[in-house]
Design a protein around this motif. Sequence first.
Motif, short mmCIF file in Angstrom:
data_model
loop_
_atom_site.label_atom_id
_atom_site.label_comp_id
_atom_site.label_asym_id
_atom_site.label_seq_id
_atom_site.Cartn_x
_atom_site.Cartn_y
_atom_site.Cartn_z
N ILE A 1 0.80 -1.18 0.08
CA ILE A 1 -0.17 0.01 0.09
C ILE A 1 0.81 1.26 -0.10
O ILE A 1 0.69 2.15 -0.85
N GLY A 2 1.98 1.16 0.89
CA GLY A 2 2.82 2.34 0.91
C GLY A 2 3.45 2.61 -0.23
O GLY A 2 3.50 3.88 -0.66
N ALA A 3 4.23 1.49 -0.96
CA ALA A 3 4.85 1.77 -1.91
C ALA A 3 3.81 2.01 -3.23
O ALA A 3 4.35 2.96 -3.96
N SER A 4 2.86 1.46 -3.34
CA SER A 4 1.94 1.84 -4.24
C SER A 4 1.42 3.43 -4.27
O SER A 4 1.37 4.13 -5.32
N ALA A 5 1.05 3.71 -3.07
CA ALA A 5 0.49 5.10 -2.89
C ALA A 5 1.46 6.01 -3.24
O ALA A 5 1.14 7.32 -3.60
N ALA A 6 2.96 5.55 -2.98
CA ALA A 6 3.86 6.63 -3.30
C ALA A 6 4.40 6.76 -4.89
O ALA A 6 5.20 7.68 -5.11
N GLY A 7 3.63 5.87 -5.31
CA GLY A 7 3.66 6.03 -7.06
C GLY A 7 4.56 4.79 -7.71
O GLY A 7 4.99 5.07 -8.92
N SER A 8 4.96 3.70 -6.79
CA SER A 8 5.56 2.92 -7.64
C SER A 8 4.79 1.67 -8.16
O SER A 8 3.82 1.21 -7.56
N ARG A 9 5.35 0.86 -8.94
CA ARG A 9 4.66 -0.22 -9.44
C ARG A 9 5.14 -1.40 -8.51
O ARG A 9 6.10 -1.64 -8.28
N THR A 10 3.95 -2.03 -7.99
CA THR A 10 4.11 -2.69 -6.91
C THR A 10 3.74 -4.16 -7.11
O THR A 10 2.49 -4.50 -7.73
N TYR A 11 4.36 -5.18 -6.54
CA TYR A 11 3.96 -6.66 -6.76
C TYR A 11 4.20 -7.34 -5.50
O TYR A 11 4.70 -7.02 -4.60
#
Lengths: 384, 181
Positions: free
Chosen positions: A65-75
């Motif tokens: 959640i944190g990574a994606s909300a910060a704008g990263s493509r997350t898996y």
Amino acid sequence: MKEILEGSHAIAESVRLCRPQVIPAYPITPQTHIVEALAEMVADCRLKAEYICVESEFSALSACIGASAAGSRTYSATTSQGLALMFEVCFNVAGMRLPIVMSIANRALSAPLSIWNDQQDSIALRDSGWIQLYAEDNQEALDLHILAYRICEDHEILLPAFVCFDGFILSHTYEPVEMPTQEEVDAYLPAFTPYQRLDTKDPISFGMYATPDYYMEFRYENQRALLRVKEALQKYGALFGEHFGRDYSALVEGYQLDDAEIAFVAMGSICGTTKDAIDEMRAEGRKVGLLKIRCFRPFPSDEIASALSHVKTVAVLDKNISLGSKGAIGLEIKDALYGSSIDVYDYIIGLGGRDIRKKDIKAIVDLAEKGSGDMFYGLREELL
Amino acid sequence: MRELRIHGRGGQGSVTAAELIAVAAFQGGIYAQAFPAFGVERRGAPVQAFVRFSDETIRLRSQVYEPDYIIVQDSTLIKDINVFAGMKPGGVAIINTEKPGKYKAPEGVRIIIIDATKIGLEEIGLPIANTALMGAFAAATGEIEFSALEDALRGRFEGKLADTNIRASQRAYEMVKGGSA
């Protein structure tokens, strides 16, 4: 180029080609080989990503959640008890409209403990707001990851997706796959451009509380976005075909269905065995076909009603059970065909890794012809 | 489509054997599928692994019940498990043992007895039978070329370990080809 490798490793390669920037993950059988392979790729600098070793699946998806909300493509990737531990976080991801893609190596849920395959885990999350795609073989499993990112990150969608494939049956099977090149994937999947993101210079919040004056509208928007996935899947599935030669524009796919009187409805690897059984039954002159569901959420009710409109009988193969009711696919099919004269029978099959053979598929046709259904198939009566 | 079932015990490399046979078959230009009988892997417990070979895409996902070929890594399994179950006439059973006995194989099944553990001890220095059994399988069935098996072994093992495993494999291959197994 075609190569032969284990399903888990084919999926890990496909994920690498999608250039995820952050991978928070926790190993669990039968998903472990995927995250092990990705960790190795990061360590070997074959993949430039932040790999976060977390202490639980709850933390894995929370970090996503944190990574994606910060704008990263997350898996991430998980299964069974791991997905169950993510239950709360799953609803948050969808509500915050974060386009995270997660592999689900489908496995049964405890108790009793089972490491073997059925689809109860992802089905139990059917109301969480995630897109749910199901693969029949390893080629489809690896392709759907690339397709999922393309759909999820569309600003008209902005939703997370499960890419589901049967644990062990696909994850641990060596079979040939066509592996795309980095150039091909880059040409199909542009870099992630977040619609909005966490930024200390321009602070915003995700997932704040909504009073009764606002909450329902958020849920309505969630539902509308998930329904828009049907169109997005058709569009990006066709585009996938143009780029890679394999067309995924159909949410459901018929096999020997045009003149079928009895149609199976199934999802995942069981479709392969069912197709082989259908070929043998066709050789005996029996008009049997299959409708394979690739996309379970959003559920393609209209497409299914139209594809099955000519059949007399539908036999649904459910590798799950909504305890106290029926199989989840069976319920959806009965809803999709409500008001028609088609007989719909549901068969709970293959739970906890019980093997499914061609003869089982044929026996189910016999049952459906006799009007016998809505039952567990293949129970060992001596144990009951 | 032809099917192989491998019977072994946890730790003997049955799953690795299935994978490498599939890799070699694929290199030979056919479609192959390999998978384990998904158990809780414990050292010494009976395990099974399967390989399918076909000229067309393989869609079938069930386990193998009517094999064309079997490999028995450990002959002590035979008293507890019917390793020949479902075998068809014309099939091939490759059994690793130092003490050949009388086997209740179905009629028309060709039985090949080989002391693959001894080969492993002499060539690799370890009681590893599976690479020798892969060589015997290549020779007895023709499903895989020896050169493809060699490549598959080099792809999995490095340096000296690859050399010794290939030697074990080749010795068994030649024994079966020469009729001395």
